[in-house]
Design a protein around this motif. Structure first.
Motif, PDB file in Angstrom:
ATOM      1  N   LYS A 193     -12.005  24.173 -19.571  1.00  0.00           N
ATOM      2  CA  LYS A 193     -11.788  23.420 -20.631  1.00  0.00           C
ATOM      3  C   LYS A 193     -12.855  22.362 -21.157  1.00  0.00           C
ATOM      4  O   LYS A 193     -13.328  22.414 -22.206  1.00  0.00           O
ATOM      5  CB  LYS A 193     -10.589  22.546 -20.531  1.00  0.00           C
ATOM      6  CG  LYS A 193     -10.221  21.846 -21.612  1.00  0.00           C
ATOM      7  CD  LYS A 193      -8.901  20.798 -21.489  1.00  0.00           C
ATOM      8  CE  LYS A 193      -9.000  19.895 -20.492  1.00  0.00           C
ATOM      9  NZ  LYS A 193      -7.767  18.982 -20.364  1.00  0.00           N
ATOM     10  N   ASN A 230     -15.491  22.422 -24.251  1.00  0.00           N
ATOM     11  CA  ASN A 230     -15.645  21.428 -25.346  1.00  0.00           C
ATOM     12  C   ASN A 230     -17.137  21.060 -25.386  1.00  0.00           C
ATOM     13  O   ASN A 230     -17.653  20.687 -26.335  1.00  0.00           O
ATOM     14  CB  ASN A 230     -14.997  20.170 -24.534  1.00  0.00           C
ATOM     15  CG  ASN A 230     -13.350  20.042 -24.811  1.00  0.00           C
ATOM     16  OD1 ASN A 230     -12.959  21.101 -25.561  1.00  0.00           O
ATOM     17  ND2 ASN A 230     -12.757  19.522 -23.958  1.00  0.00           N
ATOM     18  N   GLU A 236     -19.520  21.288 -28.654  1.00  0.00           N
ATOM     19  CA  GLU A 236     -20.130  20.025 -29.160  1.00  0.00           C
ATOM     20  C   GLU A 236     -21.653  20.454 -29.459  1.00  0.00           C
ATOM     21  O   GLU A 236     -22.419  19.948 -30.329  1.00  0.00           O
ATOM     22  CB  GLU A 236     -20.372  18.979 -28.176  1.00  0.00           C
ATOM     23  CG  GLU A 236     -18.976  18.283 -28.168  1.00  0.00           C
ATOM     24  CD  GLU A 236     -18.996  17.165 -26.687  1.00  0.00           C
ATOM     25  OE1 GLU A 236     -20.086  17.010 -26.438  1.00  0.00           O
ATOM     26  OE2 GLU A 236     -18.039  16.653 -26.587  1.00  0.00           O
TER      27      GLU A 236
END
Length: 448
Positions: A222, A226, A230
């Protein structure tokens, strides 16, 4: 010339600094039943170490023993008895907060698992453990991915570590106040080291395999996804599929050969190493709150195999993003500097020439690695302590440590302490103990 590069170790200058010297106690000093094992024999050995001019001893404080049954129920009684014995012998203590499993490999005679209540959580949620690409879990330590996830009976991993260390401080306050405890090493991962469990013998790794990345638990995945989002590259939110297995060589891995240099490869290695350093930073933050002004230390693993390869593959798999154009140890040193923590490094007794003879294909360079780590730490104002990687009793090994402990390249720098691994019946044999005593005197600054 790099530190320790000479073919034959030279004796340091007769006028040298005093380097405190410790000896690691046996892994089984505190039994699984939470008792001091064979206290009479231990007292005899402690007295011998004191007569050998040793400053103190190092001891693992096993999470799996102290908080082994019930969450937030701690039993420090055996450690209190041990610490009292050490103090009575007028020795000092380095204590390790050992948040990892002890043993488990073939031939190990000591096995101390993580707390039973943690393993019960792991049965329901195996993602609390590091996981490789094949989905194999490693119950030796907890994944960095749950540092801030309240999955351990409603506590995060950082909260669990904090509570354990706070309990230690409260129960051992008198030893902290009277100076018996000189340093606390904060366990950061497998074997207590700040690294990923990339080369587990329990899963078939054999030296000098490159090891494998360990980021396939759902929490680290996870985090990786992420980070990829980004960067606006969601397709990067996966671990490399072409990095080989535990026992591959760099040239048999597409990732280590070329993939590491691609935009995805650089992104992944940066994320992987940053996650490691962030774990160390966060854990030292809670350690400082829990332990007060006690001197803190962090152990960094001496992964010297494949050091001479272009990829530094074994270091990469362990989380050290070390390349020809990028020092993988400077970011670690900078993080330690913010906490005034000592970097404890290993493998200072190893000679590159010897490793080349024993494993010519491993492209190992322990002396080059030690030189780089010392430089990276000292340039950031970080103290460096050290220990040997393997037990030995010969003068040649001691001489090599002396070269590394007081390097001529750095006239204003030297090791802050040395810890010998470890107290064994062989070390206590008369001839071996005499050789070791001479070594201790030289670390203390005696003439050669």
């Amino acid at each position: 010339m790099s530190i320790g590069e000479a073919e034959h170790a030279e004796c340091p200058s007769p006028v040298t600094p005093y380097i405190p010297t410790y000896v690691m106690l046996p892994l089984s000093t505190i039994s699984n039943e939470n008792k001091v094992a064979d206290p009479e024999k231990l007292k005899e050995d402690l007295d011998k170490l004191k007569r050998a001019s040793v400053d103190g001893v190092m001891i693992d404080c096993w999470w799996g023993i102290v908080e082994g049954v019930t969450p937030q129920v701690y039993d420090w009684s055996a450690y209190y008895d041990l610490f009292s014995m050490v103090r009575d012998c007028k020795l000092k203590l380095q204590a390790i907060m050992s948040f990892h499993q002890c043993g488990g490999n073939v031939g190990d005679d000591v096995f101390i698992p993580l707390p039973a209540w943690v393993l019960r959580v792991g049965k329901e949620n195996p993602d609390i453990f590091f996981t490789n690409r094949a989905g194999v879990r490693n119950p030796e330590s907890l994944t960095f991915g749950i540092d801030d996830e309240a999955v351990l009976d409603s506590r995060t991993a950082l909260e669990v570590y904090y509570d354990f260390m706070e309990s230690f401080r409260k129960d051992m306050q008198e030893f902290l106040e009277d100076g018996t405890i000189t340093e606390i090493e904060v366990g950061m991962g497998p074997c207590g080291e700040l690294r990923y469990p990339s080369y587990p013998e329990t899963q078939g790794w054999k030296y000098p395999g490159t090891g494998e990345f360990q980021c396939w638990d759902k929490y680290l995945l996870k985090n990786l996804k992420n980070a990829a989002n980004e960067k606006e590259h969601p397709e990067w939110g996966v671990g490399p599929a072409d990095a080989g297995d535990y026992n591959c060589t760099p040239h048999n891995s597409a990732f280590f050969e070329e993939g590491r240099k691609s935009p995805y490869g650089e992104f992944f290695l940066d994320w992987y190493s940053r996650a490691l350093i962030e774990h160390g930073d966060n854990l030292l933050t809670v350690a400082r709150h829990a332990l007060g002004n006690t001197k803190l230390a962090v152990k960094v693993s001496g992964i010297h195999w494949w050091y001479k390869s272009a990829s530094h593959a074994a270091e990469l798999a362990a989380g050290y993003y070390n390349q020809a154009s990028k020092c993988g140890y400077t970011p670690i040193a900078k993080m330690l500097a913010t906490h005034d923590a000592t970097l404890n490094f290993t493998c200072v007794e190893l000679r590159t020439a010897d490793e080349t003879v024993k494993f010519p294909g491993a492209l190992a360079d322990p002396e080059g690695l030690v030189s780089q780590v010392l430089r990276a730490a000292w340039e950031q104002g970080v103290e460096v302590a050290a220990e040997n990687a393997l037990s030995f009793y010969e003068k040649s090994g001691y001489d090599q440590i002396l070269v590394q402990a007081k390097p001529k390249d750095y006239t204003n720098h030297h090791l802050s302490a040395f810890t010998y691994l470890r107290l064994t019946p062989e070390l206590m044999e008369e001839q071996n103990l005499e050789e070791f005593t001479q070594f201790v005197h030289k670390l203390h600054g005696a003439q050669c």
